[in-house]
Design an enzyme around this catalytic site. Structure first.
Site, mmCIF file in Angstrom:
data_model
loop_
_atom_site.group_PDB
_atom_site.id
_atom_site.type_symbol
_atom_site.label_atom_id
_atom_site.label_comp_id
_atom_site.label_asym_id
_atom_site.label_seq_id
_atom_site.Cartn_x
_atom_site.Cartn_y
_atom_site.Cartn_z
ATOM 1 N N HIS A 98 0.845 -1.197 0.000
ATOM 2 C CA HIS A 98 0.000 0.000 0.000
ATOM 3 C C HIS A 98 0.874 1.238 0.000
ATOM 4 O O HIS A 98 1.839 1.335 0.757
ATOM 5 C CB HIS A 98 -0.911 0.038 1.237
ATOM 6 C CG HIS A 98 -1.751 1.287 1.293
ATOM 7 N ND1 HIS A 98 -2.927 1.411 0.598
ATOM 8 C CD2 HIS A 98 -1.554 2.466 1.929
ATOM 9 C CE1 HIS A 98 -3.427 2.618 0.815
ATOM 10 N NE2 HIS A 98 -2.617 3.271 1.610
ATOM 11 N N ASP A 135 -14.941 3.068 7.599
ATOM 12 C CA ASP A 135 -13.834 3.883 7.105
ATOM 13 C C ASP A 135 -14.262 4.691 5.896
ATOM 14 O O ASP A 135 -13.928 5.870 5.774
ATOM 15 C CB ASP A 135 -12.637 3.005 6.744
ATOM 16 C CG ASP A 135 -11.529 3.829 6.107
ATOM 17 O OD1 ASP A 135 -10.966 4.680 6.817
ATOM 18 O OD2 ASP A 135 -11.261 3.661 4.909
ATOM 19 N N ARG A 193 -14.207 13.254 6.983
ATOM 20 C CA ARG A 193 -12.941 13.926 7.303
ATOM 21 C C ARG A 193 -12.483 14.806 6.153
ATOM 22 O O ARG A 193 -11.919 15.881 6.352
ATOM 23 C CB ARG A 193 -11.867 12.889 7.638
ATOM 24 C CG ARG A 193 -12.084 12.189 8.976
ATOM 25 C CD ARG A 193 -11.217 10.945 9.101
ATOM 26 N NE ARG A 193 -9.809 11.250 8.862
ATOM 27 C CZ ARG A 193 -8.964 10.429 8.242
ATOM 28 N NH1 ARG A 193 -9.383 9.252 7.808
ATOM 29 N NH2 ARG A 193 -7.716 10.779 8.073
ATOM 30 N N SER A 253 -7.367 4.161 9.169
ATOM 31 C CA SER A 253 -8.068 4.092 7.890
ATOM 32 C C SER A 253 -7.382 3.108 6.953
ATOM 33 O O SER A 253 -8.020 2.211 6.375
ATOM 34 C CB SER A 253 -8.111 5.488 7.257
ATOM 35 O OG SER A 253 -8.631 5.436 5.943
ATOM 36 N N LYS A 260 -8.636 -1.332 6.278
ATOM 37 C CA LYS A 260 -8.934 -1.924 4.968
ATOM 38 C C LYS A 260 -7.968 -3.056 4.643
ATOM 39 O O LYS A 260 -8.379 -4.095 4.124
ATOM 40 C CB LYS A 260 -8.874 -0.843 3.885
ATOM 41 C CG LYS A 260 -9.958 0.226 4.006
ATOM 42 C CD LYS A 260 -10.020 1.095 2.786
ATOM 43 C CE LYS A 260 -8.823 2.008 2.632
ATOM 44 N NZ LYS A 260 -8.822 3.146 3.558
#
Length: 437
Positions: free
Chosen positions: A92, A171, A178, A193, A197
């Protein structure tokens, strides 16, 4: 704990005053917000309180767990091919300009007999989205059902697709809130967050690419290091072997920012070429991912030069309806910006390049808006390269030529040319957290 203490107003007040939220309080407020019994105004107030007051390590872990519990958790156990179990590993990135690393990296790792379940997102603002890039390929679809995902992982080893709506829905709902309330810049909430995931995705190992610099969300190294450390600890808590690289995003990555433009560059890397910094970072992350599943006995560079990564790319694209041989879209119009001075390129501001690509149509300002597949920016020199006055320095790509003026304005102060050649960093990798490497 009393029912009154679980009331959202009490929870907000406790964090506002610098208190530590209990596990039941966190569970109640996240579940309530997901179900709609905690109002957006209340969650906005709590998000702002968290932004200012922070969270303890235990609170962050509880917040992450509550968001995972808001939806389903994928089970990728039991994946196999030819009677052999397949290890799962994912990567990620926190996002940057010209960051197309997922595209060559995913099939490269899968070419070693591993399963890479890359659940990705779309771009918003100046950072590009992996799914937007791949949708430039004719026929390719980001929508893959859970059953089809498992089948493709077992057969091909690589999937890049959208996450299902029931994966950490808290999320998704909280991030949208946000984004419009000025509370994105909270390390605890960013960490929760991302990791909610990735943990819910079911991967066994995870390598994080945490960007640092003007084109990244974290502009300071210390903040990026704190985020990386927090996320690796959350992964370890959940039984996911997690490590991180901190990488430089002060200048854009590669030589292009834009959807089809970045796919073209990724294909150059898979063909054994491509910009040196893209190749370097692809291989650095590949080595970390391979090491995470005990395959540090191989050199991933061999599958770039040998073509195995490209073979897996073609199989992955075809499995999702795409035509890997089809020409990629090109923008209808181009405009060249030439260098004003001769010398050496000593600065190319990543944020300005990202904003220019957005102005040209490569990005979106609101979720769901259409993007131009061919729009974007290419640059013809990297940091430290010699440039000649009057020679092409940047090329702008757009379907609508009326967009060029705004893009030029974004780039007005983006380029620095120096008389002397600047010192050039030996690597995009600035640091490591955990066992990345």
């Amino acid at each position: 704990m009393s029912t009154a203490a679980l009331d959202p107003v009490s929870v907000i007040g406790r964090k506002r005053d610098g208190g530590e939220l209990s596990t039941p309080q966190i569970d109640a407020v996240v579940a309530g917000f997901t179900a709609g019994t905690v109002a957006p105004e209340q969650m906005s107030a709590l998000a702002m309180a968290i932004l200012w007051r922070g969270m303890t390590r235990r609170e962050i872990a509880d917040w992450t767990a509550a968001m995972i519990a808001s939806g389903t958790r994928m089970d990728l156990s039991g994946l196999c091919r030819d009677g052999r179990a397949l290890a799962t590993v994912d990567k990620h990135s926190t996002g940057g300009v010209g960051d197309k690393i997922t595209l060559p990296l995913t099939p490269l790792i899968a070419s070693y007999g591993l399963a890479v379940p890359q659940l990705s997102g779309r771009g918003l603002g100046h950072t590009g989205g992996t799914l937007d890039k791949l949708e430039a390929i004719p026929g390719w679809s980001a929508e893959v059902s859970p059953d089809a995902l498992r089948e493709q992982l077992e057969r091909v080893g690589a999937v890049i697709c959208a996450a299902s709506a029931d994966l950490a829905p808290a999320d998704r709902k909280l991030y949208a809130l946000r984004d419009v309330t000025g509370t994105v810049a909270s390390i605890p909430m960013i960490a929760a967050s991302i990791m909610s995931k990735k943990i819910a995705e079911g991967t066994g190992a995870l390598v994080l690419d945490v960007k640092v610099g003007s084109g990244a969300f974290m502009t300071e190294y210390d903040d990026a290091h704190e985020l990386a450390a927090t996320m690796t600890e959350l992964g370890a808590d959940a039984g996911v072997a997690t490590s991180a690289l901190l990488t430089d995003m002060s200048s854009p990555l590669g030589r292009s920012a834009g959807n089809a433009l970045e796919v073209t560059e990724a294909l150059e890397v898979l063909a054994g070429g491509g910009p040196a910094d893209v190749v370097e970072l692809t291989l650095a992350l590949a080595r970390a991912m391979l090491a995470a599943v005990g395959r540090d006995d191989v050199d991933p560079a061999e599958h770039l030069t040998g073509g195995q990564g490209m073979d897996t790319w073609r199989a992955m694209i075809a499995a999702q309806g795409g035509d890997p041989a089809a020409p990629l879209p090109q923008a209808a119009h181009r405009e060249v910006i030439v260098a004003r001075d001769s010398g050496y390129l000593s600065g190319l501001d990543a944020l300005a390049v990202g904003h220019a690509a957005w102005e040209l149509g490569a990005g979106r300002s609101v979720p769901g808006a259409a993007v131009s597949a061919g729009a974007g920016v290419t640059w013809h020199a990297g940091i430290g390269d010699a440039v000649q006055a009057g020679a092409p320095l940047l090329t702008l790509h757009a379907d609508d030529p009326a967009r060029f003026a705004a893009a030029r304005a974004r780039l007005a102060d983006a380029v620095t040319v120096s008389t002397n050649r600047p010192a050039v960093a030996a690597s995009r990798v600035l640091g490591r957290v955990g066992a990345a490497g």
